[in-house]
Design a protein around this motif. Structure first.
Motif, PDB file in Angstrom:
ATOM      1  N   LEU A   1      16.514 -68.780 -62.745  1.00 30.69           N
ATOM      2  CA  LEU A   1      15.331 -68.015 -63.124  1.00 30.69           C
ATOM      3  C   LEU A   1      14.437 -68.809 -64.086  1.00 30.69           C
ATOM      4  O   LEU A   1      14.924 -69.615 -64.879  1.00 30.69           O
ATOM      5  CB  LEU A   1      15.739 -66.693 -63.780  1.00 30.69           C
ATOM      6  CG  LEU A   1      16.602 -65.797 -62.894  1.00 30.69           C
ATOM      7  CD1 LEU A   1      16.895 -64.478 -63.595  1.00 30.69           C
ATOM      8  CD2 LEU A   1      15.904 -65.546 -61.548  1.00 30.69           C
ATOM      9  N   VAL A   2      13.146 -68.565 -63.981  1.00 32.40           N
ATOM     10  CA  VAL A   2      12.170 -69.233 -64.843  1.00 32.40           C
ATOM     11  C   VAL A   2      12.538 -69.034 -66.315  1.00 32.40           C
ATOM     12  O   VAL A   2      12.521 -69.966 -67.116  1.00 32.40           O
ATOM     13  CB  VAL A   2      10.750 -68.681 -64.558  1.00 32.40           C
ATOM     14  CG1 VAL A   2       9.776 -69.101 -65.655  1.00 32.40           C
ATOM     15  CG2 VAL A   2      10.258 -69.174 -63.199  1.00 32.40           C
ATOM     16  N   GLY A   3      12.948 -67.794 -66.684  1.00 31.89           N
ATOM     17  CA  GLY A   3      13.304 -67.484 -68.070  1.00 31.89           C
ATOM     18  C   GLY A   3      14.461 -68.341 -68.563  1.00 31.89           C
ATOM     19  O   GLY A   3      14.449 -68.839 -69.690  1.00 31.89           O
ATOM     20  N   ASP A   4      15.489 -68.532 -67.703  1.00 31.64           N
ATOM     21  CA  ASP A   4      16.649 -69.335 -68.093  1.00 31.64           C
ATOM     22  C   ASP A   4      16.260 -70.802 -68.245  1.00 31.64           C
ATOM     23  O   ASP A   4      16.730 -71.496 -69.151  1.00 31.64           O
ATOM     24  CB  ASP A   4      17.754 -69.198 -67.039  1.00 31.64           C
ATOM     25  CG  ASP A   4      18.300 -67.767 -67.003  1.00 31.64           C
ATOM     26  OD1 ASP A   4      18.140 -67.067 -68.027  1.00 31.64           O
ATOM     27  OD2 ASP A   4      18.838 -67.363 -65.962  1.00 31.64           O
ATOM     28  N   ALA A   5      15.414 -71.272 -67.344  1.00 30.28           N
ATOM     29  CA  ALA A   5      14.953 -72.667 -67.426  1.00 30.28           C
ATOM     30  C   ALA A   5      14.173 -72.876 -68.718  1.00 30.28           C
ATOM     31  O   ALA A   5      14.306 -73.907 -69.390  1.00 30.28           O
ATOM     32  CB  ALA A   5      14.093 -73.016 -66.218  1.00 30.28           C
ATOM     33  N   ALA A   6      13.368 -71.873 -69.102  1.00 30.15           N
ATOM     34  CA  ALA A   6      12.599 -71.967 -70.345  1.00 30.15           C
ATOM     35  C   ALA A   6      13.549 -72.042 -71.543  1.00 30.15           C
ATOM     36  O   ALA A   6      13.275 -72.721 -72.528  1.00 30.15           O
ATOM     37  CB  ALA A   6      11.658 -70.777 -70.474  1.00 30.15           C
TER      38      ALA A   6
END
Ligand SMILES: [Zn+2]
Length: 376
Positions: free
Chosen positions: A248-253
């Motif tokens: 997920l984008v959030g986890d990558a961030a």
């Protein structure tokens, strides 16, 4: 280039026009119009448009010659001071350098010969005399003759300067050839500047271009020299965090905050499918897409660097990537991802190399040699 609009493409190369070019068009139309009314204004605008069509032909000459040596042209841009064909790189060798540099003036020369020769045959020599009745195509021919001759002046990085550099390569090698050509270019730029201040503001612009661009290319030659003989493998970071396509984008961030890495290769079935960078993640978060899989926001058009690519070529690719907000690029070996190459890593390597080059003659030994340092 910022502020440039694409107007079409020829032979697969995008042709774009910079907005400042419209100022030139308006200026010439107004100047003609003030003297001869609307018809003259139209004629002035037509002449400038035709002139710049032949400038595109000149730049295409460079681009197609470059293609014969396997060099891509990124785009051709029309500026008020002329055209610029942006090559992905300019070959180091004497022969490709000469051919590519001279192909543009050759095209202008041929256009001038055809137009002026045709007018001479049809109308006789008087047609070439400048005056209010000079036919449009004769004016165009004279302009192309001027374009051919002016570009042959040895004002590196103008065509004549590039040809001079290419010829010097055979005698003094690429680094010194660039430095000599740039030095001659600076003298020419100073002359353009002085003459321009007295007569023509465009010449002052050209002087600035020659001076600044010459310095930039000299710098690039120093970089190539510092990185010579090295490949991507010499600056590769192997231990990198990769993402699965459904991460997920959030986890990558989150990974972005807690590591040094700013770009993440995205793998599908163990193979590189794309890259997601800090800017992509931030943009996706700002759009409220923290729950989206990275596959939806990753870049699929990032060409990975081969492990054996010369580092100077990789550095050029990294600079282009940095302009598109990516500060490192994935590296592959036989189709497999093996790590990342970062712009900052290469810049530090060059700084170390430059320091070594300065310190070596003074200390009489390699400052990178840790054992020698400890012994000292
Ligand atoms: Zn040219």
């Amino acid at each position: 280039m910022r502020g440039a609009w694409k107007i079409g493409s020829i032979a697969g190369i995008a042709v774009q026009v910079h907005w400042t070019f419209l100022i030139l068009l308006a200026w010439v139309a107004l100047a003609y119009g003030a003297e001869g009314g609307p018809a003259a204004a139209l004629r002035g605008a037509l002449l400038i448009s035709l002139l710049f069509a032949t400038v595109v032909a000149h730049e295409l000459g460079h681009a197609l010659a470059a293609r014969r040596f396997g060099v891509r042209t990124l785009d051709i841009t029309l500026l008020p001071i002329g055209g610029v064909a942006r090559l992905e790189r300019f070959p180091e060798g004497a022969v490709p350098g000469l051919v590519i540099a001279l192909a543009g003036p050759l095209v202008s020369g041929v256009i001038a010969t055809v137009l002026l020769g045709g007018a001479l045959l049809l109308e006789g020599p008087l047609v070439l005399l400048p005056g209010p009745g000079t036919p449009l195509l004769v004016q165009l021919g004279l302009a192309n003759l001027l374009l051919c001759l002016f570009n042959l002046l040895p004002a590196f990085p103008m065509d004549g300067g590039r040809a001079l550099r290419a010829a010097l390569v055979a005698f003094v090698g690429p680094l010194m050839a660039t430095r000599y050509a740039a030095a001659v270019g600076r003298v020419m730029a100073a002359m353009f500047g002085v003459v321009g201040l007295m007569s023509n503001p465009f010449l002052v612009l050209i002087a600035l271009f020659v001076w600044l661009q010459g310095a930039a290319e000299e710098q690039a030659a120093l970089v190539r020299h510092a990185l010579r003989g090295r490949t991507v493998a010499d600056a590769l970071v192997r231990d990198v965090r990769v993402l699965a396509a459904d991460a997920l984008v959030g986890d990558a961030a989150h990974d972005l905050q807690h590591g040094l890495q700013q770009e993440f290769p995205v793998l599908v079935d163990g193979r590189l499918a794309g890259v997601v960078g800090q800017a992509d993640l931030v943009r996706a978060l700002a759009a409220g897409r923290g729950d989206a899989p990275v596959a939806e926001v990753m870049r699929r058009d990032v060409a990975p660097l081969p492990l054996g690519l010369p580092l100077s070529r990789a550095y050029e690719r990294l600079q282009l990537a940095a302009a598109a907000e990516l500060r490192s690029l994935p590296v592959v070996d036989q189709g497999e991802l093996v790590g990342l190459l970062g712009l900052d890593t290469v810049t530090s390597l060059m700084a170390v190399e430059a320091a070594a080059a300065v310190a070596r003659p003074r200390a009489g030994r390699d400052p990178l040699d840790a054992a020698a340092l400890r012994a000292a």
